[in-house]
Design an enzyme around this catalytic site. Sequence first.
Site, PDB file in Angstrom:
ATOM      1  N   ASP A  76       0.815  -1.109  -0.071  1.00 56.61           N
ATOM      2  CA  ASP A  76       0.126  -0.059  -0.067  1.00 56.61           C
ATOM      3  C   ASP A  76       0.952   1.386   0.097  1.00 56.61           C
ATOM      4  O   ASP A  76       2.181   1.095   0.288  1.00 56.61           O
ATOM      5  CB  ASP A  76      -0.832   0.005   1.213  1.00 56.61           C
ATOM      6  N   ASP A 101     -10.704   2.378  -3.454  1.00 57.62           N
ATOM      7  CA  ASP A 101     -11.342   1.723  -2.140  1.00 57.62           C
ATOM      8  C   ASP A 101     -12.789   1.778  -2.103  1.00 57.62           C
ATOM      9  O   ASP A 101     -13.195   1.371  -1.035  1.00 57.62           O
ATOM     10  CB  ASP A 101     -10.751   2.846  -0.976  1.00 57.62           C
TER      11      ASP A 101
HETATM   12  C1  GLA Z   1      -5.588   1.806   2.075  1.00 53.44           C
HETATM   13  C2  GLA Z   1      -6.181   0.675   1.249  1.00 53.44           C
HETATM   14  C3  GLA Z   1      -7.149  -0.265   2.152  1.00 53.44           C
HETATM   15  C4  GLA Z   1      -6.810  -0.708   3.255  1.00 53.44           C
HETATM   16  C5  GLA Z   1      -5.994   0.519   4.244  1.00 53.44           C
HETATM   17  C6  GLA Z   1      -5.640  -0.143   5.399  1.00 53.44           C
HETATM   18  O1  GLA Z   1      -6.740   2.702   2.349  1.00 53.44           O
HETATM   19  O2  GLA Z   1      -6.732   0.966  -0.031  1.00 53.44           O
HETATM   20  O3  GLA Z   1      -7.604  -1.292   1.239  1.00 53.44           O
HETATM   21  O4  GLA Z   1      -5.598  -1.665   2.977  1.00 53.44           O
HETATM   22  O5  GLA Z   1      -5.254   1.377   3.526  1.00 53.44           O
HETATM   23  O6  GLA Z   1      -5.165   1.216   6.172  1.00 53.44           O
END
Ligand code: GLA
Length: 760
Positions: free
Chosen positions: A499, A569
């Site tokens: 990420d 997301d």
């Molecule tokens: C980001 C990712 C999510 C999740 C969060 C965790 O927003 O896109 O899918 O993994 O971080 O903190």
Amino acid sequence: MIPLLHRISTGKFLRRRFLILYLVLGASLAATEITASRKADAETKGQTIRYDAAAHSFRLDGADVSYILGVTESGDLQALYWGKRLRNQDPFPVPISEGGSGFELPIDTSPHEFVGWGGGFYGVPNLKVSFPDGNRDLVLHYLSYTIREDTLTVKLKDIDRDVIVDLVYEMDPATGILARSAHIENRTKEPFTIEEAFAATWNLPSSSDYQLRYLTGRWASEFNLQEEALHPGKVVLESRRGSTGDEVNPWFAIERGAQPDQDTGDVWFGALAWSGSWQINIEQNAADRVRVTGGFTPFDFAYSLKPGQSLDTPKFYGGFSNAGIGGASRLLHRFELGSVVPQAPDRTLRPVLYNSWEATGFDVNEAGQEALAEKAASIGVERFVMDDGWFGKRKDDHAGLGDWYVNPQKFPNGLTPLINKVYTLGMDFGLWVEPEMVNPDSDLYRAHPDWVLNFPGRPRTEGRNQLVLNLARPDVRAYVYGFLDKLLTENDIAFLKWDYNRNWSEPGWPAAALDEQKQVYVEAVRNLYGILAELRVKHPKVEIESCSGGGARVDLGVLRYTDEVWPSDNTDPFDRLRIQNGFSYAYAPGVMMAWVTDSPNWMNNRSTSLEYRFLSSMQGGLGIGANLNKWAPEDFVVAKTMIGQYKQLRSTVQEGALYRLLSPEHGSEYSVTESLSKDGREAAIFAFLHSSQLGDSYPRLYPRGLDEASEYSIQAIVGKLDSRIPKQASGDYWMHHGIEISLQGDYQATLFTLEKEGMK
Ligand code: GLA
């Protein structure tokens, strides 16, 4: 190179004296390379790359595409043709040399392959340098070439100074997609500063009827398709964010004429393989000729080259389809899966995964994750991924990033018991990491406050309570590689969700020499790629997903090192149809991860059926992100059935040819995709309805790409087909008579297949 010398000495060339001098000096080098090249020419059967001495031109052919470039009498390298494949015997086009007045010099109106800033050039140059003596004039001319297998390298040199540029062309024989990049070398005796470096320019012929497409977005609303007519002037697509960004994705497509459908017309498209700050300029001049120039953004850019040093630009890919924008996407998809992703060309299909994020947030622990894993395994999940929260003192997003040890309260016995349990259940195990970030509230930051991007004495702006590590620093690179290597060595991990949850601010690198500090934009990304590459070599079993708070780091650069990407997301299944549709213009369904999450959705409180959510997510790599602890027994039954159906169809969906039958664009109520399997045996058609209005019936569907004469049987996988639809008919029937389906209501969806008879 006799013909070149001849042409130049007889040509009316402004800088002739200098050029002849430099050619004489460079002659021995050029001669050796050309001898080698001629040999390569002869050895290359099928002649995908040819040099024609009479025309002093190069021609690259791949799949259905030809690309021709040539050297003018004055030594300028020009783009001569890019488009549908020509016949072998066709003549080489003639270079353009225009310039009607003192306001339009030839250098400014010619279709340059790669042009330095100098000599009166007013457009976006490919290379702009500043020499220590104050000279900023750079005029690059042809020096020599080499051909090796699928790669042509054309060497350019400044007319006076030893600034050498190798232009590298790699033609993909399967798709005709050409990769172009530049290797810039300082062979002078003094350092100089590169102020602008663009990988390549794609030239399009003059037309006043071009339509431009590109993709814009923001967090939770990525990959919005923009379409507009091109006019004289400039469109700038750019990220100044330190990474790819979701504001605009480094992809473009230009279609000649506004075509009535997705599968006709000439489309030129391109994508930049770079995960740092970037820029693509689409310029149309007053004569309607188009140049598309892409590479590092010049904004806040400087790269100092000492004598002997060099800089490689990213690759700028370009392709052509005369089967419309749909054909262009399909070529890119094939190219990505066949030539870009780490396992190409024989990649494994994306497993069905479970991810804990929307179920447990930061609140992960051994018992909770094991309970989820049991439920996930019961419905056919193949990979269990524990998301954020497992490390350091991480209980929310305020602390812990940077401290990559297993949290002893949540996992008193380390990760091994959970991982063992996951494998016992028949799944493999994946883990979330965010390696390039640090929370100020972390042991790492307390020990190394100088490891983040910063300008001394200035604020350090936080985003999601975190700062960006300066990965350009060798110590930071070593730390990040070290902890990941240790994590993967000590634990049986098959998958990392990698990420990256903010963009840069205060991009200073105070520890570097003053003239090298802005190189952070390049070195940080190179080190990211280096770490990913080394990890993959040392841990070949590990697959990686590129996530950046959604789709803010999706590009052909990161896809060289990662197996899949997270587009958004936003997991609302209706919103997701539009995001996925935009995504599909540039990226293959086979790299797209999509989760089935809970209803109502956290994002917008929209309620949808579990079937609808599955069908929305089944159009790429399927994941489950719901809180299985809250599911009713019947949800498990539905999920198990849908996952079983998905597994039957997944090679068609992930690797097949995608046809957008009805796009959820311009506020459309409908979204219909068709995925045609690689062998043409099966088409899977996903149809969605937002809401019935005014009693309108669902538009008739016309599948594409089928064998006209072959018989196909139709089968409903989810939902029912109208009894009037025949069970079996020819490809022609389905494609031209069409299929009437009767979806009604709100958030409805159906899935059916067409299967070629005699091939079961
Ligand atoms: C980001 C990712 C999510 C999740 C969060 C965790 O927003 O896109 O899918 O993994 O971080 O903190």
